[in-house]
Design an enzyme around this catalytic site. Sequence first.
Site: not given
Ligand code: HMG
Length: 408
Positions: A84, A116, A159, A208, A245, A254, A296, A329
């Site tokens: 991609e 992906c 990521t 996502s 993945h 998760k 990633n 995705s």
């Molecule tokens: P965010 O806003 O940074 O995170 O977004 P958050 O506020 O949800 O926090 C992340 C985790 O850290 C949470 O854990 C918090 O509780 C924890 P969870 O509740 O989820 O278990 N946290 C802490 N832990 C310890 N100490 C602390 C603390 N503070 C918070 N102090 C997000 C995170 C993954 C959404 C963001 O990084 C993002 O948008 N990433 C890109 C999208 C992505 O990777 N999506 C995955 C699924 S889609 C996919 O896999 C396809 C893809 O690979 C693309 C393709 O297919 O080509 C992306």
Amino acid sequence: MNGLDVGIDQLGVYLPRYALPLDRLAEARGVPVEKIHVGLGAHAMAVVPPWEDAVTLGANAAARVFRHGEVRPDEIGLLVAATETAVDHAKPIGIFLHDLLGLSPSCRTFEVKHACYGGTAGIMLAADWIRSGAARGRKALVVATDIARYDVGSSAEFTQGAGAAAVVVSDEPRLLRLGPTTGLFSRNVYDFWRPLERREALVDGKFSLDCYLDALHGAVSDYRAALNGHGGGSLLDRFAAFLYHTPFPKMAHKAHRRLVEDESHGLTPAAVGERFERSWATQAEPALGLARQAGNTYTASLYLCLAWLLEREGATLEGRDLALFSYGSGCCAEFFTGRPVAGSAARAASIGAQGLLQARRELTVEEYEQFARATTGGERPAEGGVGFCHLAGIENHKRHYACPGKVA
Ligand code: HMG
């Protein structure tokens, strides 16, 4: 030829030689480091220098499958490049790879895309090409190669990553025999996308995660339905390992939690929790060593997890079934299986995934930002290339690659 014997004959992997430790990025962005190390489960990301692109990452991975002479370039009759991070709207990455790797002119060559999932799409297509008899004894090479980029300063920046996997598919696999049954799930969603004019992806982050987990549930349900009553019982008992993945390791956590919950009807929440912790530590977490350090790698992610697991634990996995979950995705997902063949452990031990991590230089945040700017501006590399080949320059909108290196 027995259609059931099709599988992965060789696996080559490659990472760029630069890494950004995520504690440095967390400090620079004012984010608690525990959020990254614990919340995302990520420790470093592979950073691509200006003289590497999806073509060179893929070529450097693919060159490694030919290095011992066990597969020859003239044996490849199908080359599928999955990415991609394309470098042109029309000219496919595959044709650059075909040239750089010295493949035969008598070879079908093209590029596929579904976020992906593209690498898995290529492998399934290659397996079917072999099963159909059209391969006439030749092998397929599927190269999954990507650079994950998000906006600087966004939460998704943590990521990012870059890397490639090259998978030789044949009817006499010396690494992993693919299972005949797979489960599929497709649905049109806007969870992650990259419009044509953008270099950085857009993402609806929280959504996502839900899309990924729904797709896992859907693909596993379809797999069970496809078994049609054969091979019932718990998937946790059937598979020695589960590979996901992995956009960031907590996503695999998760996913495995969801799978264990789906497999644990009738148990108390405490018993499900215990079952999950035990299974996570022994059946899922061991595959994540490279993903924690590379970030990633989109199409390559699942196959880097496979490489890591087979390289480190191949001896205990021979003859035991593995479950693999591929998610792209948009979205499309597939749940499929593979069994490391007898004698595969010695071959897996030389994949070289661990060596790639050891060969990296750690960047400062300033250097990482300089690399990002240089790629954006198309500036010429300030340092020479490394590895088998690199991007030598772009003139008149034409990309030129140089291959002075030896395959490491
Ligand atoms: P965010 O806003 O940074 O995170 O977004 P958050 O506020 O949800 O926090 C992340 C985790 O850290 C949470 O854990 C918090 O509780 C924890 P969870 O509740 O989820 O278990 N946290 C802490 N832990 C310890 N100490 C602390 C603390 N503070 C918070 N102090 C997000 C995170 C993954 C959404 C963001 O990084 C993002 O948008 N990433 C890109 C999208 C992505 O990777 N999506 C995955 C699924 S889609 C996919 O896999 C396809 C893809 O690979 C693309 C393709 O297919 O080509 C992306």
